[in-house]
Structure formats: C-alpha cells, structure tokens
Design an enzyme around this catalytic site. Structure first.
Site, short mmCIF file in Angstrom:
data_model
loop_
_atom_site.label_atom_id
_atom_site.label_comp_id
_atom_site.label_asym_id
_atom_site.label_seq_id
_atom_site.Cartn_x
_atom_site.Cartn_y
_atom_site.Cartn_z
N LYS A 1 25.85 -22.96 -11.30
CA LYS A 1 24.74 -22.05 -11.07
C LYS A 1 23.91 -22.52 -9.88
CE LYS A 1 20.97 -19.94 -13.80
NZ LYS A 1 20.41 -19.86 -15.17
N SER B 1 19.47 -14.82 -16.39
CA SER B 1 19.55 -15.80 -15.33
C SER B 1 20.96 -16.26 -14.97
CB SER B 1 18.68 -17.00 -15.72
OG SER B 1 18.80 -18.05 -14.83
N SER C 1 19.38 -17.79 -21.37
CA SER C 1 20.15 -17.47 -20.17
C SER C 1 21.54 -18.07 -20.08
CB SER C 1 19.35 -17.86 -18.91
OG SER C 1 18.24 -17.02 -18.78
#
Length: 468
Positions: free
Chosen positions: A85, A158, A182
């Site tokens: 991420k 997210s 998330s």
C-alpha cells in the site's frame, strides 16, 4: 503440482508459487514477468497501482534466482511478487499516501514492514492506491481502483488498491492498513482474505499515519495460509516503533490447526438490527459450516458496538488532525472533502470531549476483553451490507443505517485493537463477494489464522476469481 501456464500463474496462491520457485519449476523472473504483463494489461482499467516498480522488481527477481542457484533459500516469500500500500515508505519509489500534497515524497528508507518483506526475499511489484490519507474517500484529482468483479460495485475504502490487485491476480499478496476497517472492507468486497493483526503486533515505523493509536498493518492474500506466511515475515518488535509488541512471533504457518472445539460467539440481535438480508443469510451459512466442523456456536451480547462505531469518527479525527498539523489548515485547499472534513471534526473537539471519548474507548475495550474471556472467536460479517454499489456508498455520510452496516462490524475492533480475519464466505445474486469475519482476543493470531484455514479447507469461496 504441474507447472502452470503463464495465464494460470497470476491466480496461484502464494504458497503454491513459492513451491514452484523453490523447486525451480518456475524462476522468480518468469513469475515476475507474468505478473508485470498482467498489470500492464489490466491496470489501465483497474487503476490499482500508484506506482509500478517494474525495473527494480525484475532486479529483485534476478537476485532471488541467483540466491537459489547458490543453494540459498530465504523462505516462503523467496522470489514471490507482492505489492504494498502506498503509505508504506519505499526508498526506491515515491510514497504519496493517496494525497496530492505528498505525491512526490521520496523517503530515504523503507518502512519496517517493507524492509522485512525484502529480507524475506519478496519481490516488490509496486505501490498500491489508497484513499486520501487512508481515510474514507479518494482524492478527487486521483483515480479510484475498480472492483474486478463488477465495475459498479464498491472497491472498498483505504486499502482498495490492495484488495483490487490481490483479487485480480496482479500480485500474490498485498500489505494493507486498517484504522476503521480498511483491510477488512476491501477484502470483503473484492473477495480476498484480510488479516488485521493485534495492534502493535506489526511495526508502524515508516507508515504514513491516519490515526496512530488505531492504525494496524496487515496482509491481504488469497488464503489464510498465505496470510500466515506474510504475517510471519512482518510481525515482531521493532526498536524504531516503541509501541510494537515485545511478545515473540509464533511460526504462524506451522500453527494452522484448530485444537479442540472452539467456542464462536454470535450476536444475533446485532445482526438483525444492522446487517442486510444477504449478509445475514451468509452468516447463517457460516454458522452451519463451523458447526459441521464441530465448533460450538454461542449466542452472546456484544458490548455497545453501535456506540463504539459512532465514536470512532471523532477519535480518529483528533489523531488525524495531529498528523496533518503541518499542512492543515495552511494548505486546506489541496485536500479533498472527506479528509478535510475528518480533520475539521478533530480540530473542533474540546479536551473534555476527547477525554470522554477516551474513557468510553477504554470501557469498551475492557468489556470486549470480558466477552472474549468466555469465547474463542466472535463471528461478524466483513461488512454488514452485501457488496454495496458505488451509487449506494455515495450516501454513506447521510444514511445512518448504511453507515452502521459498514462501520459496526469493523470500527469497534480497531477501537479495542483485537485481531481478526476476513474470509470470502458467499456471493450475492449479482455474483459479487460476501465475507465473514472471525475476531479473536489479544495476540490470538495463531487461532484466528487456524480458524480461517479450517473454514477454507471445507469451502471454496476463496478459490473463485473475477473474470478477465
């Protein structure tokens, strides 16, 4: 196993491709090239990656192959392509955290989790898109990842890029973060397995924060077994993060066995009040499955989940306002509406208001620990509304029932910091994924992962993939 074709490689589980690389049926370069080709083909449509790191990924794959040539195998992640991420620092690529303000930020060090993946031999394919600052909405000037099952379906909050990439066969595992859901929400709607570890089990050093006391870093994978492999690599105390746990790290892939008959708590009243029909049908099917496994299901009363979910926003807002104090309000015009709105909530609270929220959070956490002393696992959905559409989720801020369905199963578990695993557990009539969630007590990741593995040994939801 037989050597797969280039079109079969992307949907292998991590442990399967690991075996193929270790036994030299495939080279890491061959696997990495296959993944990069697939990214090149699908990324224009899916928009999962903020940065594709093709050159460095191929160099890492070559190093992995060279080590194997010399008889050096680093473990189950050796030569396996993964992605992270884009809020985890990488020394060789920007870390934008879903913002435009930090889009060109180039850290000079790797986040601890990234460094540990690399030490374990993983190949980093790139950085995955996320919502602005890891909150609810994507910055209006940046792309939104597209759910590979249905372009009209929500791709999650997210860690949406992580969920999309893992589901679409663009990486064998991804790192996500979970502050209010998330990891679990994108895992649910994209049909992948997501593990939110105990708060502090995984270092947050080098991670762009949303709310530090709520932030968790964890794996998003195709199976519980794969999540165990990634967690083993990234977990453990980090001197650079004094909040990280000092407890030893178990060998998670070697503990994927449920001993005895665990007791699973289920709050039927909570489910009936807050979750939709498709979700409740999936939960009943899950109960039937675990009962067939010999587990005992006990009806319980959860301690104020709706109130905890409502309080989460303000708790998060205060911490987020602190994180962004150097750029907000001075550069407020560069923020999107969702993140700026959250910061405004945090900045508007008084010290007395915040004290009351902290007291409520401590009370909720204590009552959760009392509940978990009587059961082994708590069954919840990964999300309480079955595979919502983008159009539905546009009303999240104004629709109280929808807000509760989304946040009640997720945000309270961040408030108390307990571990949970989200598992594909069914499909809607549209053919989009549904997910169950098993929550455990503090530092019970071995049980949580073993429960997920047992469930996946008797179901095949995690083995199904989106077309294309």
């Amino acid at each position: 196993m037989t050597t797969p074709t280039s079109t079969e490689i992307p949907f292998l589980e991590l442990h399967e491709v690991s075996t193929l690389i270790r036994t030299r049926q495939l080279s890491s370069r061959e696997v990495t090239e296959a993944m990069l080709e697939r990214i090149d083909s699908l990324e224009p449509r899916l928009q999962a990656f903020a940065t594709v790191m093709a050159e460095s990924a191929l160099a890492e794959a070559d190093r992995a192959d060279s080590l194997l040539d010399r008889g050096n195998w680093l473990g189950d992640l050796h030569g396996v392509p993964v992605a992270v991420k884009d809020l985890a620092n990488t020394h060789d690529a920007p870390t934008g955290a879903g913002t435009t303000i930090h889009a060109d930020f180039r850290p000079d060090f790797d986040a601890t989790v990234v460094a540990r993946l690399r030490t374990a031999g993983a190949v980093i394919l790139g950085k995955l898109r996320l919502t602005e600052g890891a909150f609810a909405g994507h910055h209006p000037d940046l792309p939104t990842p597209v759910n590979p099952w249905d372009a009209d379906a929500w791709s999650g909050v997210s860690s949406s890029g992580s969920g999309v990439a893992t589901a679409a066969g663009l990486c064998f595992a991804a790192l996500g973060s979970d502050t209010g859901g998330s990891i679990r929400l994108p895992s649910s709607v994209n049909g992948v397995t997501g593990l939110k570890p105990t708060w502090g089990r995984v270092s947050r050093h080098g991670i762009f924060a949303l709310a530090p006391s709520l932030d968790h870093i964890g794996p998003m994978t195709r199976s519980s077994r794969d999540a165990a492999i990634v967690l083993r690599a990234i977990a453990g105390h980090d001197p650079a993060d004094p909040t990280s746990s000092l407890e030893p790290v178990p060998d998670y892939p070697q503990t994927l066995r449920v001993d005895g008959a665990p007791v699973v708590g289920f709050d039927r009243k909570l489910a009936e009040e807050h979750f939709d029909a498709a979700t409740n049908e999936m939960l009943e099917d899950t109960i039937e499955t675990v009962t067939d496994l010999g587990w005992r299901v006990l009806e319980v009363e959860t301690p104020g989940f709706e109130a905890a979910a409502k309080e989460w926003t303000a708790l998060c807002g205060v911490e987020t306002a602190g994180v962004h104090s150097e750029t907000y309000p001075d550069r407020a015009d560069e923020y999107g509406p969702d993140l700026s709105g959250l910061i405004a909530i945090g900045r508007g609270l008084s010290a007395v208001d915040y004290h009351r929220l902290l007291e409520s959070r401590r009370d909720f956490t204590g009552r959760m620990r009392i509940l978990m002393a009587d059961i082994d696992l708590l069954l919840l959905p990964g999300i309480g509304v079955g595979s919502p559409t983008i159009a539905q989720m546009a009303n999240l801020g104004s629709d109280e029932k929808l807000f509760a369905a989304v946040t009640v199963p997720t945000a309270p578990i961040d408030n108390c910091g307990m571990p949970s695993i989200t598992l594909p557990a069914g499909f809607t009539e549209r053919g989009t994924p549904l997910a169950a969630q098993f929550v455990g007590g503090d530092l019970t990741e071995p049980l949580v992962l073993a429960a997920g593995h047992a469930f996946q040994q008797v179901t095949d939801f995690h083995t199904r993939h989106p077309a294309g």
